[in-house]
Design a protein around this motif. Structure first.
Motif, PDB file in Angstrom:
ATOM      1  N   GLU A  36       0.827  -1.219   0.000  1.00 44.20           N
ATOM      2  CA  GLU A  36       0.000   0.000   0.000  1.00 44.20           C
ATOM      3  C   GLU A  36       0.854   1.260   0.000  1.00 44.20           C
ATOM      4  N   ILE A  37       1.988   1.209   0.669  1.00 45.79           N
ATOM      5  CA  ILE A  37       2.874   2.372   0.722  1.00 45.79           C
ATOM      6  C   ILE A  37       3.344   2.749  -0.676  1.00 45.79           C
ATOM      7  N   MET A  38       3.885   1.760  -1.400  1.00 45.82           N
ATOM      8  CA  MET A  38       4.422   2.048  -2.734  1.00 45.82           C
ATOM      9  C   MET A  38       3.319   2.323  -3.751  1.00 45.82           C
ATOM     10  N   ALA A  39       2.205   1.604  -3.648  1.00 42.68           N
ATOM     11  CA  ALA A  39       1.108   1.812  -4.598  1.00 42.68           C
ATOM     12  C   ALA A  39       0.501   3.202  -4.439  1.00 42.68           C
ATOM     13  N   THR A  40       0.314   3.634  -3.197  1.00 41.89           N
ATOM     14  CA  THR A  40      -0.248   4.975  -2.962  1.00 41.89           C
ATOM     15  C   THR A  40       0.693   6.052  -3.479  1.00 41.89           C
ATOM     16  N   LEU A  41       1.969   5.819  -3.332  1.00 43.99           N
ATOM     17  CA  LEU A  41       2.951   6.776  -3.811  1.00 43.99           C
ATOM     18  C   LEU A  41       2.897   6.909  -5.328  1.00 43.99           C
ATOM     19  N   TYR A  42       2.924   5.791  -6.027  1.00 44.60           N
ATOM     20  CA  TYR A  42       3.054   5.787  -7.481  1.00 44.60           C
ATOM     21  C   TYR A  42       1.744   5.984  -8.246  1.00 44.60           C
ATOM     22  N   PHE A  43       0.616   5.648  -7.637  1.00 39.59           N
ATOM     23  CA  PHE A  43      -0.641   5.649  -8.399  1.00 39.59           C
ATOM     24  C   PHE A  43      -1.633   6.702  -7.914  1.00 39.59           C
ATOM     25  N   THR A  44      -1.117   7.744  -7.276  1.00 45.05           N
ATOM     26  CA  THR A  44      -1.919   8.928  -6.978  1.00 45.05           C
ATOM     27  C   THR A  44      -1.140  10.134  -7.499  1.00 45.05           C
ATOM     28  N   ASP A  45      -1.573  11.320  -7.129  1.00 40.12           N
ATOM     29  CA  ASP A  45      -0.882  12.529  -7.585  1.00 40.12           C
ATOM     30  C   ASP A  45       0.300  12.898  -6.688  1.00 40.12           C
ATOM     31  N   ILE A  46       0.676  12.015  -5.777  1.00 39.55           N
ATOM     32  CA  ILE A  46       1.776  12.309  -4.859  1.00 39.55           C
ATOM     33  C   ILE A  46       3.119  12.312  -5.568  1.00 39.55           C
ATOM     34  N   PHE A  47       3.403  11.235  -6.280  1.00 34.52           N
ATOM     35  CA  PHE A  47       4.727  11.004  -6.853  1.00 34.52           C
ATOM     36  C   PHE A  47       4.734  11.398  -8.323  1.00 34.52           C
ATOM     37  N   GLN A  48       5.603  12.322  -8.677  1.00 28.77           N
ATOM     38  CA  GLN A  48       5.663  12.829 -10.041  1.00 28.77           C
ATOM     39  C   GLN A  48       6.703  12.055 -10.849  1.00 28.77           C
ATOM     40  N   CYS A  49       6.232  11.252 -11.789  1.00 26.34           N
ATOM     41  CA  CYS A  49       7.137  10.497 -12.654  1.00 26.34           C
ATOM     42  C   CYS A  49       6.423  10.213 -13.973  1.00 26.34           C
ATOM     43  N   ASN A  50       7.200   9.939 -15.005  1.00 29.88           N
ATOM     44  CA  ASN A  50       6.652   9.671 -16.324  1.00 29.88           C
ATOM     45  C   ASN A  50       7.386   8.473 -16.929  1.00 29.88           C
ATOM     46  N   PRO A  51       6.714   7.323 -17.041  1.00 34.10           N
ATOM     47  CA  PRO A  51       7.380   6.127 -17.582  1.00 34.10           C
ATOM     48  C   PRO A  51       7.985   6.328 -18.962  1.00 34.10           C
ATOM     49  N   SER A  52       7.424   7.243 -19.737  1.00 29.08           N
ATOM     50  CA  SER A  52       7.962   7.487 -21.075  1.00 29.08           C
ATOM     51  C   SER A  52       9.199   8.373 -21.051  1.00 29.08           C
ATOM     52  N   CYS A  53       9.476   8.989 -19.897  1.00 27.98           N
ATOM     53  CA  CYS A  53      10.663   9.836 -19.754  1.00 27.98           C
ATOM     54  C   CYS A  53      11.251   9.626 -18.357  1.00 27.98           C
ATOM     55  N   PRO A  54      11.799   8.441 -18.107  1.00 21.76           N
ATOM     56  CA  PRO A  54      12.257   8.104 -16.756  1.00 21.76           C
ATOM     57  C   PRO A  54      13.435   8.933 -16.267  1.00 21.76           C
ATOM     58  N   ASP A  55      14.124   9.627 -17.161  1.00 21.33           N
ATOM     59  CA  ASP A  55      15.283  10.434 -16.769  1.00 21.33           C
ATOM     60  C   ASP A  55      14.956  11.915 -16.600  1.00 21.33           C
ATOM     61  N   ASP A  56      13.694  12.263 -16.606  1.00 24.03           N
ATOM     62  CA  ASP A  56      13.282  13.653 -16.441  1.00 24.03           C
ATOM     63  C   ASP A  56      13.913  14.236 -15.167  1.00 24.03           C
ATOM     64  N   PRO A  57      14.732  15.272 -15.284  1.00 28.36           N
ATOM     65  CA  PRO A  57      15.413  15.815 -14.095  1.00 28.36           C
ATOM     66  C   PRO A  57      14.464  16.418 -13.066  1.00 28.36           C
ATOM     67  N   THR A  58      13.241  16.728 -13.459  1.00 27.82           N
ATOM     68  CA  THR A  58      12.283  17.319 -12.523  1.00 27.82           C
ATOM     69  C   THR A  58      11.408  16.266 -11.852  1.00 27.82           C
ATOM     70  N   ARG A  59      11.646  14.986 -12.124  1.00 31.06           N
ATOM     71  CA  ARG A  59      10.828  13.920 -11.539  1.00 31.06           C
ATOM     72  C   ARG A  59      11.104  13.808 -10.032  1.00 31.06           C
ATOM     73  N   ASP A  60      10.172  13.220  -9.307  1.00 29.85           N
ATOM     74  CA  ASP A  60      10.439  12.830  -7.934  1.00 29.85           C
ATOM     75  C   ASP A  60      11.288  11.557  -7.947  1.00 29.85           C
ATOM     76  N   ARG A  61      11.956  11.295  -6.831  1.00 29.87           N
ATOM     77  CA  ARG A  61      12.810  10.107  -6.728  1.00 29.87           C
ATOM     78  C   ARG A  61      12.322   9.177  -5.626  1.00 29.87           C
ATOM     79  N   PHE A  62      12.548   7.879  -5.837  1.00 33.27           N
ATOM     80  CA  PHE A  62      12.190   6.882  -4.831  1.00 33.27           C
ATOM     81  C   PHE A  62      13.359   5.941  -4.599  1.00 33.27           C
TER      82      PHE A  62
END
Length: 274
Positions: A36-62
């Motif tokens: 639940e910890i990881m799913a809530t992080l990745y599948f809500t608006d909490i964690f900013q990431c884009n699978p199509s651009c995994p190296d985006d310098p503005t992404r959040d990190r985990f």
């Protein structure tokens, strides 16, 4: 949204048990407690990431400091779209990108390779400090185990986070109460750890780690804290979702046999249908 998230968590548990069974090795207890910890992080608006651009310098990190929980993390990444879901069946196989512990050479979408316990928060601090120096507003999330708090490096890192006012660091402690062969309390009592985090100057949030709504609200609160880091003390159940694994230290690092696998998948499949 929360009901869909709960259903996704059940699917992640199925993925996790299946991949460990097929591999014949892995850490089901530690993986299932953190779903639940990881799913809530990745599948809500909490964690900013884009699978199509995994190296985006503005992404959040985990940073998954408790790297042995990789099977659940791999399921999260696959379900998010970072790599094909079918790849989950290759866990720990020779040549697979899905190593027993996350390896960013094998899997470039990772933010850090981990293995030895106690190092994750230091890594998170370094990333968070660099982001602040570059004036990038991204956040760094780090997941550790409650037994991992027995590592001295954790407390050295805790002091650094506070000294440098790393309010872009959010640490999550998976408090499932068990480690390797026994309870955390027996090996090294951590009962007063919440006071320790407060004493070190952290903002502390206690939360039910299996209540996705509560976890989500805790992440929201953490995001609003300024000039100090936040730690979520997430109370969880080791082996959550598979009744015969729950609260059993033996399932820290053991794969189910054929009969046990069938029983676990039946139980998890019934949950999904509800």
């Amino acid at each position: 949204m929360m009901k869909e998230l709960q259903r996704l968590c059940r699917q992640i548990r199925q993925d996790t048990v299946q991949s460990i069974y097929l591999a014949g090795s892995g850490h089901p207890g530690s993986s299932l407690s953190a779903v639940e910890i990881m799913a809530t992080l990745y599948f809500t608006d909490i964690f900013q990431c884009n699978p199509s651009c995994p190296d985006d310098p503005t992404r959040d990190r985990f940073i998954l400091s408790k790297g042995h929980a990789a099977p659940a993390y791999y399921s999260v990444l696959a379900r998010k779209g970072f790599f094909p879901i079918s790849q989950l069946r290759t866990l720990r196989q020779l040549g697979s990108s899905l190593q027993g512990h996350p390896n960013m050479v094998k899997l470039p979408c990772l933010d850090m390779a981990v293995g030895s316990l106690g190092q994750g928060l230091s890594i998170a601090n370094g990333i968070a400090f660099a982001l602040k120096r570059q004036d990038i507003a991204s956040r760094v999330y780090c997941l550790i185990g409650d037994g991992e708090q027995q590592e001295g490096q954790i407390w050295e890192a805790a002091m650094f986070s506070v000294q440098h006012q790393l309010d872009n660091v959010c640490l999550i402690v998976d408090c499932n109460g068990l480690q390797l062969v026994d309870s955390v309390d027996v090996i090294k009592d951590m009962e007063r750890v919440a006071f320790a985090w407060q004493g070190f100057g952290w903002h502390v949030i206690a939360v039910d780690g299996h209540d996705v709504k509560a976890v989500y609200q805790a992440f929201i609160e953490a995001r609003q804290v300024k000039k100090k880091p936040t730690v979520l003390l997430a109370k969880t159940v080791k082996g959550k979702g598979v009744s015969y694994m729950e609260n059993q230290a033996d399932w820290h690092g053991m794969a189910p046999n054929k009969e046990q696998y069938a029983s676990a998948m039946k139980e998890l499949s019934q949950e999904v249908q509800e």
